[in-house]
Design an enzyme around this catalytic site. Structure first.
Site, mmCIF file in Angstrom:
data_model
loop_
_atom_site.group_PDB
_atom_site.id
_atom_site.type_symbol
_atom_site.label_atom_id
_atom_site.label_comp_id
_atom_site.label_asym_id
_atom_site.label_seq_id
_atom_site.Cartn_x
_atom_site.Cartn_y
_atom_site.Cartn_z
ATOM 1 N N ARG A 54 0.803 -1.218 0.000
ATOM 2 C CA ARG A 54 0.000 0.000 0.000
ATOM 3 C C ARG A 54 0.842 1.276 0.000
ATOM 4 N NH1 ARG A 54 -2.698 -4.080 1.876
ATOM 5 N NH2 ARG A 54 -0.645 -4.526 2.694
ATOM 6 N N THR A 55 1.787 1.362 0.921
ATOM 7 C CA THR A 55 2.496 2.638 1.098
ATOM 8 C C THR A 55 3.361 2.950 -0.123
ATOM 9 O OG1 THR A 55 2.563 2.047 3.436
ATOM 10 C CG2 THR A 55 3.885 3.929 2.755
ATOM 11 N N LYS A 82 26.878 -3.937 0.229
ATOM 12 C CA LYS A 82 28.352 -4.011 0.142
ATOM 13 C C LYS A 82 29.007 -3.234 1.280
ATOM 14 C CE LYS A 82 28.248 -2.697 -4.322
ATOM 15 N NZ LYS A 82 28.722 -2.352 -5.675
ATOM 16 N N ARG A 104 11.276 3.633 4.028
ATOM 17 C CA ARG A 104 10.819 2.703 5.077
ATOM 18 C C ARG A 104 12.042 1.919 5.549
ATOM 19 N NH1 ARG A 104 5.617 -1.150 4.821
ATOM 20 N NH2 ARG A 104 4.712 0.886 5.256
ATOM 21 N N HIS A 133 4.552 5.792 11.713
ATOM 22 C CA HIS A 133 4.136 5.674 10.308
ATOM 23 C C HIS A 133 3.198 6.865 10.077
ATOM 24 C CE1 HIS A 133 3.101 4.127 6.496
ATOM 25 N NE2 HIS A 133 2.773 2.879 6.793
HETATM 26 N N1 CP Z 1 -0.296 0.079 5.849
HETATM 27 C C1 CP Z 1 0.891 -0.249 5.356
HETATM 28 O O1 CP Z 1 1.939 0.300 5.743
HETATM 29 O O2 CP Z 1 0.854 -1.240 4.402
HETATM 30 P P1 CP Z 1 2.116 -1.713 3.570
HETATM 31 O O3 CP Z 1 3.052 -2.406 4.533
HETATM 32 O O4 CP Z 1 1.575 -2.648 2.514
HETATM 33 O O5 CP Z 1 2.768 -0.497 2.976
#
Ligand code: CP
Length: 307
Positions: A54-55, A82, A104, A133
């Site tokens: 999603r993100t 590396k 992320r 998040h």
């Molecule tokens: N909600 C969310 O962070 O989903 P993903 O891990 O698929 O990005």
């Protein structure tokens, strides 16, 4: 100085409302929004060191909707494998002329460390470890507001693995900033974070008691990637007591909405009857994620705010 989007702590209530208003404009006038060249000539780099559907996808769609150029870096074959230090990776991406990095990473707090070493490139936190998040929290709040606009009347229950959930932490901070009446967490004690008392929420161990008369339920999956193999089976067994079922919904308000950040583990933290049922707004959250991320891009690029 460049702006980042790292934590809900950095946002004022006005910043949040401005971002919602802009996301609403993008949602309601989508064709006009697609012709707003906010990101024309800008490079957006996606660096995801943990899996995502999603993100990552919604950031890419959001950037392309605003005419940005998107670079997706395959972190499994980047030079970090590396021995390159993460900060050097980002300094090099900045040196190539990228404007925004969407990141992320499994390490709590790493975004600030990266941002502190950059001069021009903005960092957007797409999830750091168990910490935060923030864009998920923004799309969650935007979705709640769509169905229940008055936060001062809201009771919200966050259910399940709170300890390992960056979504729970960002959602709690965001709900507090927006003035939610009552924020509850429902979980067994070993799935609560150590600093739970500092988070200023009501704590429930029993699902039916915690769900009583709530307006919003946010279900969370067990973050198995952050739990030892030994603990996994015990937790699987206990999680049934926190599963969001149709019976569980009967304790909440009749017009309760059910949310989940995804990915869903059907039959574990939520039944399919609820996830696909009339109270669920889970796919609306996903749709809203694109508009919120478009608004967040504008927020980081505008030195004076987005309104
Ligand atoms: N909600 C969310 O962070 O989903 P993903 O891990 O698929 O990005």
């Amino acid at each position: 100085m460049q702006k980042h989007f790292i934590t809900i702590h950095d946002l004022s209530k006005k910043d949040m409302l401005d971002i919602f208003e802009l996301a609403e404009k993008f949602r309601d006038n989508f064709n006009a929004a697609k012709t707003e060249p906010i990101l024309r000539g800008k490079w957006i780099t996606n660096l995801f060191f943990e899996p995502s559907t999603r993100t990552r996808c919604s950031f890419e769609i959001a950037a392309k909707n605003l005419q940005g150029e998107v670079l997706n870096i395959d972190t499994a074959v980047s030079s970090i494998t590396k021995g390159e230090e993460i900060v050097d990776t980002f300094k090099n991406i900045e040196a190539m002329g990228c404007h925004i990095a969407v990141v992320r990473h499994a390490q709590d707090g790493v975004m600030r460390e990266i941002a502190n070493h950059l001069e021009k490139m903005s960092v957007i936190n797409a999830g750091d470890g168990q910490n935060e998040h923030p864009t998920q929290a923004m799309l969650d709040m935007f979705t709640i507001r769509q169905y229940k606009p008055d936060f001062s009347q809201l009771s919200v229950a966050i259910v399940g693995d709170i300890a390992h959930s960056r979504v729970a932490r960002s959602d709690i901070l965001a709900l507090q900033k927006l003035g939610a009446k009552n924020i509850r967490v429902i979980a067994p004690s070993f799935l609560l974070p150590k600093d739970i008392q500092d988070l200023n929420v009501e704590i429930f161990e029993e699902l039916d008691e915690g769900l009583k008369d709530v307006d919003v339920i946010i279900a969370l999956r067990i973050q198995k990637e952050r739990i030892s193999k030994d603990a996994e089976q015990t937790i699987d067994g206990l999680y049934a007591a926190y599963r969001i079922t149709e019976k569980a919904l009967s304790f909440a308000k009749r017009d309760v909405i059910v949310m989940h950040p995804g990915p869903l583990n059907r039959g574990i933290e939520i039944t399919s009857a609820v996830a696909d049922g009339p109270h669920s707004v889970i796919l609306q959250q996903v749709t809203n994620g694109v508009f919120i991320r478009m608004a967040v891009f504008k927020y980081v690029l505008c030195s004076k705010g987005v309104s």
